[in-house]
Design an enzyme around this catalytic site. Sequence first.
Site, PDB file in Angstrom:
ATOM      1  N   CYS A   1       0.968  -1.485   0.343  1.00 44.13           N
ATOM      2  CA  CYS A   1      -0.405   0.125  -0.168  1.00 44.13           C
ATOM      3  C   CYS A   1       1.079   1.242   0.243  1.00 44.13           C
ATOM      4  CB  CYS A   1      -0.728   0.147   1.414  1.00 44.13           C
ATOM      5  SG  CYS A   1      -2.046  -1.269   1.491  1.00 44.13           S
TER       6      CYS A   1
ATOM      7  N   CYS B   1      12.111  -4.846   1.966  1.00 43.51           N
ATOM      8  CA  CYS B   1      11.880  -5.632   1.223  1.00 43.51           C
ATOM      9  C   CYS B   1      12.318  -5.151  -0.263  1.00 43.51           C
ATOM     10  CB  CYS B   1      10.316  -5.411   1.519  1.00 43.51           C
ATOM     11  SG  CYS B   1       9.666  -5.624  -0.489  1.00 43.51           S
TER      12      CYS B   1
ATOM     13  N   ASP C   1      11.519  -8.968 -18.131  1.00 43.96           N
ATOM     14  CA  ASP C   1      11.275  -8.216 -17.299  1.00 43.96           C
ATOM     15  C   ASP C   1      11.945  -7.849 -15.521  1.00 43.96           C
ATOM     16  OD1 ASP C   1       8.492  -7.590 -16.435  1.00 43.96           O
ATOM     17  OD2 ASP C   1       7.345  -9.586 -16.678  1.00 43.96           O
ATOM     18  N   ASP C   2      11.179  -7.042 -15.076  1.00 43.77           N
ATOM     19  CA  ASP C   2      11.315  -7.431 -13.625  1.00 43.77           C
ATOM     20  C   ASP C   2      11.539  -8.983 -12.644  1.00 43.77           C
ATOM     21  OD1 ASP C   2       8.961  -7.125 -11.649  1.00 43.77           O
ATOM     22  OD2 ASP C   2       8.495  -6.501 -13.820  1.00 43.77           O
TER      23      ASP C   2
ATOM     24  N   CYS D   1       4.842 -14.175   0.332  1.00 46.30           N
ATOM     25  CA  CYS D   1       4.965 -13.958   1.004  1.00 46.30           C
ATOM     26  C   CYS D   1       3.719 -13.213   2.548  1.00 46.30           C
ATOM     27  CB  CYS D   1       4.939 -12.470   0.690  1.00 46.30           C
ATOM     28  SG  CYS D   1       6.053 -10.589   1.347  1.00 46.30           S
TER      29      CYS D   1
ATOM     30  N   CYS E   1      10.828 -14.891   0.010  1.00 44.51           N
ATOM     31  CA  CYS E   1      10.442 -14.762  -1.126  1.00 44.51           C
ATOM     32  C   CYS E   1      11.533 -15.840  -2.537  1.00 44.51           C
ATOM     33  CB  CYS E   1       9.388 -13.642  -2.163  1.00 44.51           C
ATOM     34  SG  CYS E   1      10.260 -12.381  -2.480  1.00 44.51           S
TER      35      CYS E   1
END
Length: 457
Positions: free
Chosen positions: A2, A239, A348-349, A385, A441
């Site tokens: 968020c 993170c 791609d990331d 996560c 993760c």
Amino acid sequence: MCGVVGIYHPDGELAPRLAYYSLFSLQHRGQESAGIASFDNHIRQKRGMGLVTEVFNDEDFELLAGKSVIGHVRYSTTGRSRLENAQPFVVKSKAGYIAVAHNGNLVNYSQLRNELENEGRVFTTDSDTEVISQLLSKFLIEEGDIINALERLNESLVGSYTMTMLVDDAVIGYRDPLGFKPLCVGRIDDGYVICSESCAIDALGGEFIRDVQPGKAAIIKDGELEFVKIAKSERRAVCIFEYIYFARPDSIIDGISVYKARSEMGKVLARESPVEADFVSAVPDSGITAAIGYAQESGLPYFEGLIKNRYVGRTFIMPVQSLRETSVRLKVNVVRENVRGRRVVLVDDSIVRGTTSRRIVQMIKDAGAKEVHMRIGSPPIIAPCYFGIDMKSREELIAASHTVEEIGRIFGTDSLAYLSLEGLLEAVRRAGGKRGYCLACLTSKYPVSVPGEECEC
């Protein structure tokens, strides 16, 4: 994930508009709902489902007038995607008026809720932010002091919790001792902004002051800013996905340029996994910076192979898989002129579920590409996560149950390679990073105790 905002400005009519512009700058962090709460003798609030521009209008800013304001953009991790779970949460108690906007996720949410319910407190939502709000109210009543209440709140919470809060007219920003989620402070004229990313300060024409350090609170009271240590921060677990995907590239988090970090990820990836090809392209938008880095390091030209429809939201943060499937078809289209008959390196990331990647590779092949070599600017995501990213179970993570070779066959690529974990950390170091990242993760090792998981704590 968020986005949170806190504003203090002596012009009470301007303050809610500054919060609105800040939330607009943080829209990439959540698209399900948005909300603003302000204080002017009492708390006023407006929340709604949808984008920031869909929730607020000019009349709302008159209603929300007040020098002290907080705001929130949401995508759900704990709590369903519905209006009652939209933030900020507001509590009126003997301690006064309280509003809380939270970025993160509580591991001990159920335990805390049960304890509060046993004390007679009533909950109206299934959001962990309501638990935080109720706890803060309880501790403020018992302590009669913001600092002591925050210390007790911190001792109670397990997980990730970066927050902006109103306690009557005081605007507070707090970052948990591990620093999972970012938070920073800037100056705007005679006021201040507390926000998830520095890009929001830039958008307001403000001056960046500093990141809020883990375990510390930024408190704005009577127009004065103070940084207060609430808890010890002996280690960090920022993170890593902020640098890989979530944060805007123009933000600086804990002194690290997100753009620089992603560019270095692409460069290290090119050294680790070179391939003979005609050009490099990106999955827009989040893969662009790493793709440019890959092209620079490899010496291959960079061309647009895909064009994004910018009126479609980020597919990863859509809450339902069926919506992600539809969104991919609407999200991008192939530049046939660039890919036809050519060997493409597609960067791609990250790959989470594989929904987007699989369809995009097929689209490029259907457009006549001779070869598609996919390169991913992060390691395989193999574990869920519990700290605020919508990756709830191993079953939904394609790399948790398939090898790289198997994933490549599923996608239909001519080759597939990920950035190594060592390469990722090297890239962040090259961008200025020093220590302390949550890699759970990617490694299945968690920085706090999570039932059923291995802990590095």
